[in-house]
Design an enzyme around this catalytic site. Structure first.
Site, PDB file in Angstrom:
ATOM      1  N   HIS A  38       0.735  10.703 -27.876  1.00 38.85           N
ATOM      2  CA  HIS A  38       0.413   9.425 -27.244  1.00 38.85           C
ATOM      3  C   HIS A  38      -0.366   8.522 -28.192  1.00 38.85           C
ATOM      4  CE1 HIS A  38       0.838  10.746 -22.748  1.00 38.85           C
ATOM      5  NE2 HIS A  38       1.992  10.526 -23.335  1.00 38.85           N
ATOM      6  N   HIS A  55       9.059   8.061 -27.445  1.00 41.49           N
ATOM      7  CA  HIS A  55       8.168   9.033 -26.827  1.00 41.49           C
ATOM      8  C   HIS A  55       8.483  10.464 -27.266  1.00 41.49           C
ATOM      9  CE1 HIS A  55       5.538  10.932 -23.948  1.00 41.49           C
ATOM     10  NE2 HIS A  55       6.547  11.573 -23.397  1.00 41.49           N
ATOM     11  N   GLU A  70      -2.808  17.538 -11.203  1.00 43.22           N
ATOM     12  CA  GLU A  70      -3.338  17.907 -12.520  1.00 43.22           C
ATOM     13  C   GLU A  70      -4.814  18.284 -12.468  1.00 43.22           C
ATOM     14  OE1 GLU A  70      -3.437  15.842 -16.813  1.00 43.22           O
ATOM     15  OE2 GLU A  70      -1.456  15.847 -15.906  1.00 43.22           O
ATOM     16  N   ASN A 118       1.342  18.531 -20.832  1.00 39.59           N
ATOM     17  CA  ASN A 118       1.008  17.550 -21.862  1.00 39.59           C
ATOM     18  C   ASN A 118       1.015  18.161 -23.263  1.00 39.59           C
ATOM     19  OD1 ASN A 118       0.403  15.139 -20.217  1.00 39.59           O
ATOM     20  ND2 ASN A 118      -1.191  16.440 -19.355  1.00 39.59           N
ATOM     21  N   LYS A 169       9.400  22.340 -14.627  1.00 43.82           N
ATOM     22  CA  LYS A 169       8.559  21.220 -14.179  1.00 43.82           C
ATOM     23  C   LYS A 169       8.218  21.376 -12.710  1.00 43.82           C
ATOM     24  CE  LYS A 169       6.586  17.089 -14.653  1.00 43.82           C
ATOM     25  NZ  LYS A 169       7.199  15.877 -15.200  1.00 43.82           N
ATOM     26  N   GLU A 176      11.099  17.285 -24.969  1.00 41.75           N
ATOM     27  CA  GLU A 176      10.504  17.785 -23.728  1.00 41.75           C
ATOM     28  C   GLU A 176      11.105  19.142 -23.339  1.00 41.75           C
ATOM     29  OE1 GLU A 176       7.984  16.511 -22.284  1.00 41.75           O
ATOM     30  OE2 GLU A 176       7.882  14.407 -22.839  1.00 41.75           O
ATOM     31  N   ARG A 192       0.806  -1.233   0.000  1.00 41.17           N
ATOM     32  CA  ARG A 192       0.000   0.000   0.000  1.00 41.17           C
ATOM     33  C   ARG A 192       0.835   1.277   0.000  1.00 41.17           C
ATOM     34  NH1 ARG A 192      -3.271  -3.470   3.262  1.00 41.17           N
ATOM     35  NH2 ARG A 192      -5.244  -3.903   2.209  1.00 41.17           N
ATOM     36  N   ARG A 203      -1.394  21.928 -14.415  1.00 46.32           N
ATOM     37  CA  ARG A 203      -0.419  20.907 -14.760  1.00 46.32           C
ATOM     38  C   ARG A 203      -0.685  20.266 -16.123  1.00 46.32           C
ATOM     39  NH1 ARG A 203       2.264  16.139 -10.945  1.00 46.32           N
ATOM     40  NH2 ARG A 203       3.363  15.116 -12.654  1.00 46.32           N
ATOM     41  N   HIS A 245       1.509  16.006 -26.283  1.00 45.22           N
ATOM     42  CA  HIS A 245       1.318  14.618 -25.869  1.00 45.22           C
ATOM     43  C   HIS A 245      -0.017  14.038 -26.307  1.00 45.22           C
ATOM     44  CE1 HIS A 245       4.750  15.731 -23.486  1.00 45.22           C
ATOM     45  NE2 HIS A 245       4.829  14.571 -22.897  1.00 45.22           N
ATOM     46  N   LYS A 303       4.193  11.296 -11.327  1.00 43.60           N
ATOM     47  CA  LYS A 303       3.325  10.492 -12.183  1.00 43.60           C
ATOM     48  C   LYS A 303       3.987   9.147 -12.418  1.00 43.60           C
ATOM     49  CE  LYS A 303       0.532  13.660 -14.960  1.00 43.60           C
ATOM     50  NZ  LYS A 303       0.217  14.088 -16.342  1.00 43.60           N
TER      51      LYS A 303
END
Length: 363
Positions: free
Chosen positions: A255, A268, A240, A248, A230, A186, A122, A244, A251, A144
């Site tokens: 993606h 990527h 997000e 992206n 960042k 990036e 957990r 935030r 992206h 993330k």
């Protein structure tokens, strides 16, 4: 000179530390955090071959008990099967709640290790030691974590912040040129969404496609500014909820391109570059951005030896359909991050499928 950038959060604030030679003092740095002595180091064969023994030696010299888990190399292995291997290694090596996982590798290793740490018992602590430019400036910062689903990238995951991000620019010397270029995508993104000064500085560089063509002071500048960008955004919006999402940029379509090509045709960063070009064209189409700045963006992308066209044979209708599985979809509407000027973007859900289709057909 060492640089320490703070990621300020309501809980679990941490530092991103940048300095050449840090890998050899990894154990010393971690020992200041007051963590338990048991560590599971997660890496891949390529990175471990270069830096695994140095990292383990540093950790052991600080009296840590270290075991390792080596996963296959590549985005196509960022899945639940690889995650199970981390869990198996954690069980075999008696990783407890007081233990720590250390991610030594690029974004794939960092994301999977972070997700394993978030879900093992957990939730246990983990540390990012990124070894690619892309991971240093983006993937390792912000918490993330996750793995891919066959129908979409990073659909399975959790927010789980690291205790520390330790960046040693020296490890970039062994990074293949293609992976270095991928990280530049990036960096260019930060210039567009947040840091015009960074964008202008990159325009002054003759080449951005390989580490050997860039001076150490420029590398330091790029790392410091990108990581600070960042950290600034994550500190303002950890989960997000709003701001935030600008991280992206490029992206959304990127993606979809990655997913439709099976994570094997473009990497990527290359997919993000394609997505940024598409987003720029959409912004022009909607009257949000001017052609001159869009061309400046595209020239910078080309300078980094990144693609500006879709991969041959890719199905445009497939891209449009894949956008509906994007994590940023809200109330059935795809949200795009679109530039209004270099250094500023807006989030909008007012991009029709017809506009997307028309732009993609141009690419």
């Amino acid at each position: 000179m060492a640089c320490a950038i703070k990621v300020y959060l309501p809980e679990d604030s941490y530092e991103v530390t940048i300095s050449s030679g840090y890998l050899d003092v990894l154990g010393e740095k971690i020992s200041t955090l007051g963590l338990g002595k048991k560590i599971l180091l997660v890496s891949n064969p390529t990175v471990f071959g270069h830096y695994g023994e140095r990292a383990i030696s540093s950790l052991k010299s600080a009296d840590f008990d270290v075991d390792s888990c080596i996963l296959p190399d590549g985005e196509q292995y960022k899945n639940l099967e690889s995650l199970q291997k981390i869990y198996d290694a954690a069980l075999e090596n008696r990783i407890e709640r007081s233990s720590t996982m250390v991610a030594l590798g690029g974004g794939v290793i960092g994301d999977m290790t972070g997700f394993a740490a978030a879900t093992w018992l957990r939730g246990i602590k983990f540390i990012q030691v990124p070894t690619t430019l892309l991971a240093m400036v983006d993937a390792a910062i912000g918490g993330k974590t996750g793995v891919n689903h066959p129908q979409g990238k990073n659909l399975i995951g959790a927010f789980h912040q690291p205790q520390l991000v330790l960046i040693d620019p020296q490890v970039l010397q062994t990074l293949p040129d293609r992976e270095f270029s991928a990280g530049m995508a990036e960096v260019i993104k930060y210039g567009i969404i947040w840091d015009r000064e960074l964008f202008d500085r990159m325009e002054e560089c003759e080449r951005l496609d390989r580490i050997s063509a860039i001076t150490p002071d420029i590398i330091e500048y790029i790392l410091n500014h990108s990581c600070q960008s960042k950290a600034d955004v994550v500190s303002k919006d950890e989960k997000e909820a709003g701001l935030r999402a600008i991280l992206n940029y490029g992206h959304t379509i990127g993606h979809a391109v990655e997913s439709l090509t099976g994570y094997s045709v473009v990497n990527h960063g290359e997919a993000v570059a394609i997505g940024m070009v598409a987003a720029g064209k959409i912004a022009i189409e909607l009257g949000m951005w001017n052609l001159e700045e869009a061309q400046r963006q595209d020239r910078l992308i080309e300078k980094a030896n990144l693609p500006t066209k879709l991969p041959a044979g890719i199905n445009i209708e497939g891209i449009i359909a894949a956008l509906q599985t994007d994590k940023k979809v809200k109330a059935g509407k795809v949200r795009f991050i679109l530039p209004t000027s270099i250094g500023e973007v807006e989030i909008t859900d007012r991009v029709s499928a017809e506009v997307i289709r028309r732009i993609l057909e141009q690419m």
